[in-house]
Scaffold this active site. Structure first.
Site, PDB file in Angstrom:
ATOM      1  N   LYS A 162     -12.016  -2.488   3.550  1.00 19.55           N
ATOM      2  CA  LYS A 162     -11.444  -1.493   2.624  1.00 19.55           C
ATOM      3  C   LYS A 162     -12.356  -1.396   1.403  1.00 19.55           C
ATOM      4  O   LYS A 162     -13.416  -0.787   1.481  1.00 19.55           O
ATOM      5  CB  LYS A 162     -10.000  -1.842   2.280  1.00 19.55           C
ATOM      6  CG  LYS A 162      -9.069  -1.756   3.493  1.00 19.55           C
ATOM      7  CD  LYS A 162      -7.616  -1.850   3.102  1.00 19.55           C
ATOM      8  CE  LYS A 162      -6.692  -2.080   4.285  1.00 19.55           C
ATOM      9  NZ  LYS A 162      -6.492  -0.918   5.170  1.00 19.55           N
ATOM     10  N   SER A 173       0.802  -1.227   0.000  1.00 17.42           N
ATOM     11  CA  SER A 173       0.000   0.000   0.000  1.00 17.42           C
ATOM     12  C   SER A 173       0.827   1.265   0.000  1.00 17.42           C
ATOM     13  O   SER A 173       0.342   2.313  -0.404  1.00 17.42           O
ATOM     14  CB  SER A 173      -0.929   0.001   1.201  1.00 17.42           C
ATOM     15  OG  SER A 173      -0.184   0.140   2.390  1.00 17.42           O
ATOM     16  N   HIS A 201      -5.257  -4.967  -0.106  1.00 17.63           N
ATOM     17  CA  HIS A 201      -5.189  -3.903  -1.114  1.00 17.63           C
ATOM     18  C   HIS A 201      -5.420  -4.449  -2.512  1.00 17.63           C
ATOM     19  O   HIS A 201      -4.842  -3.960  -3.484  1.00 17.63           O
ATOM     20  CB  HIS A 201      -3.846  -3.171  -1.008  1.00 17.63           C
ATOM     21  CG  HIS A 201      -3.721  -2.446   0.287  1.00 17.63           C
ATOM     22  ND1 HIS A 201      -4.426  -1.306   0.564  1.00 17.63           N
ATOM     23  CD2 HIS A 201      -3.032  -2.726   1.401  1.00 17.63           C
ATOM     24  CE1 HIS A 201      -4.161  -0.905   1.787  1.00 17.63           C
ATOM     25  NE2 HIS A 201      -3.317  -1.758   2.317  1.00 17.63           N
TER      26      HIS A 201
HETATM   27  N1  PLP Z   1      -3.143  -6.221   5.886  1.00 13.44           N
HETATM   28  C1  PLP Z   1      -2.890  -5.118   5.160  1.00 13.44           C
HETATM   29  C2  PLP Z   1      -1.968  -5.229   3.971  1.00 13.44           C
HETATM   30  C3  PLP Z   1      -3.468  -3.886   5.509  1.00 13.44           C
HETATM   31  O1  PLP Z   1      -3.200  -2.783   4.790  1.00 13.44           O
HETATM   32  C4  PLP Z   1      -4.329  -3.826   6.640  1.00 13.44           C
HETATM   33  C5  PLP Z   1      -4.954  -2.553   7.061  1.00 13.44           C
HETATM   34  O2  PLP Z   1      -4.382  -1.497   7.001  1.00 13.44           O
HETATM   35  C6  PLP Z   1      -4.556  -4.992   7.351  1.00 13.44           C
HETATM   36  C7  PLP Z   1      -3.959  -6.177   6.957  1.00 13.44           C
HETATM   37  C8  PLP Z   1      -5.477  -5.015   8.517  1.00 13.44           C
HETATM   38  O3  PLP Z   1      -6.792  -5.007   8.067  1.00 13.44           O
HETATM   39  P1  PLP Z   1      -8.018  -4.690   9.039  1.00 13.44           P
HETATM   40  O4  PLP Z   1      -8.195  -3.194   9.019  1.00 13.44           O
HETATM   41  O5  PLP Z   1      -9.175  -5.442   8.500  1.00 13.44           O
HETATM   42  O6  PLP Z   1      -7.593  -5.159  10.413  1.00 13.44           O
END
Ligand code: PLP
Length: 310
Positions: A156, A97, A125
């Site tokens: 997201k 990201s 993402h």
């Molecule tokens: N994995 C990635 C690559 C993320 O960008 C995020 C959130 O920023 C997460 C996991 C965590 O996701 P969640 O907000 O559902 O806990």
């Protein structure tokens, strides 16, 4: 029953055998490595993986290898070294990201096949918009049948602001239901979030119009910004980091964009390396072509005002 229906729908969406819901993808990442890997196993992780993957790996007792970001030579060397262990798991973000770059999954899957490893991807993402039908990085790169495990978020692109899951082979999901601590020892998702995620998946499975429009909008923004003289990091991803270098420049430009009614975020050290400050723009399915053009015009004006453009 709505939770079970959603798990079934997630598995169908990703063309996997089964799925398990968590309160967040952070929890899904916290729960998988410890449940799956023993001290006899090895996990090989991209150095720029998300914090929740890093934390999940910290919780397990497997042998840990960190390979250089998307560096296949380094991954191969580490896979060779890891041959001495019982089981190998390669773990990577599908899309990263901060830079908007996409993991070389074809090459990763080839190496995994050669060295008898499983592949895990975090699709936070990617789920809902990458690939011709929005299935994610594995669809985009044609390796849906080669990636073993997917973790992703409902919070997201799927819009529910919470919720996460693991999808993959049924025996793995059965194991997680028995052993994964954030699943066993925490509440499940609120019903309203389940309803929202379920509807979002229906929309995506009815038609690929949303996924296709994302690709077109991303291409429009990236090419117009590049023609205007900006450097956009990554490739073909709706996260478009406008690279500026200087932390103060990124902050004042983001403030000026907000004054023009455009909400974009400046990132600088320690979130990204020193000297690599940027403004991260995220293209959304609800943006119109006019919105995108207005954003490029605003960037051009603000960039000229602050000396980021000639
Ligand atoms: N994995 C990635 C690559 C993320 O960008 C995020 C959130 O920023 C997460 C996991 C965590 O996701 P969640 O907000 O559902 O806990």
């Amino acid at each position: 029953s709505i939770h079970k229906d959603l798990e079934e729908k997630i598995a169908r969406f990703h063309q996997r055998e089964d799925a398990i819901l968590y309160a967040s993808c952070f929890d899904a990442n916290a729960g998988i490595f410890e449940a799956l890997l023993t001290p006899e196993d090895a996990v090989l992780s991209d150095e720029l993986n998300h914090a929740s993957i890093i934390d999940g790996i910290r919780l397990c007792k497997a042998n840990k290898y960190r390979y250089k970001h998307m560096d296949m030579q380094d991954l191969e060397a580490k896979l060779q070294d890891a041959q001495k262990h019982r089981l190998r798991l390669v773990a990577t973000d599908g899309a990263f990201s901060m830079d908007g770059d996409i993991a070389p999954l074809r090459e990763i899957c080839q190496l995994a096949q050669k060295y008898d490893a499983l592949v895990f991807i975090d699709e936070c993402h990617a789920t809902g918009f990458l690939g011709p039908n929005g299935r994610g990085t594995d669809e985009l790169l044609g390796v849906m049948d080669k990636v073993t495990i997917i973790n992703s978020t409902l919070g997201k692109a799927l819009g529910g602001a919470a919720g996460g899951y693991t999808t993959g082979p049924k025996p793995l999901i059965d194991l997680l239901r028995q052993r994964s601590r954030p699943y066993l020892f925490s509440n499940s998702l609120p019903p309203a979030v389940v309803g929202c995620a379920s509807k979002a998946l229906d929309l995506l499975m009815e038609s690929n119009a949303i996924a296709q429009s994302m690709a077109a909008k991303t291409q429009r923004f990236r090419s117009k910004m590049t023609s205007a003289g900006f450097t956009i990091s990554g490739k073909d991803h709706p996260i478009c980091p406008v690279m500026l270098g200087d932390a103060r420049l990124a902050a004042v430009m983001a403030d000026d964009m907000l004054n023009r009614g455009i909400y974009v975020i400046g990132f600088s050290y320690p979130v990204v390396p020193k000297g690599k400050a940027r403004i991260r723009v995220q293209i959304s399915a609800v943006h119109s072509d006019e919105d995108i053009d207005r954003c490029v015009e605003a960037f051009t004006e603000v960039g000229q005002k602050h000396g980021a453009l000639p």
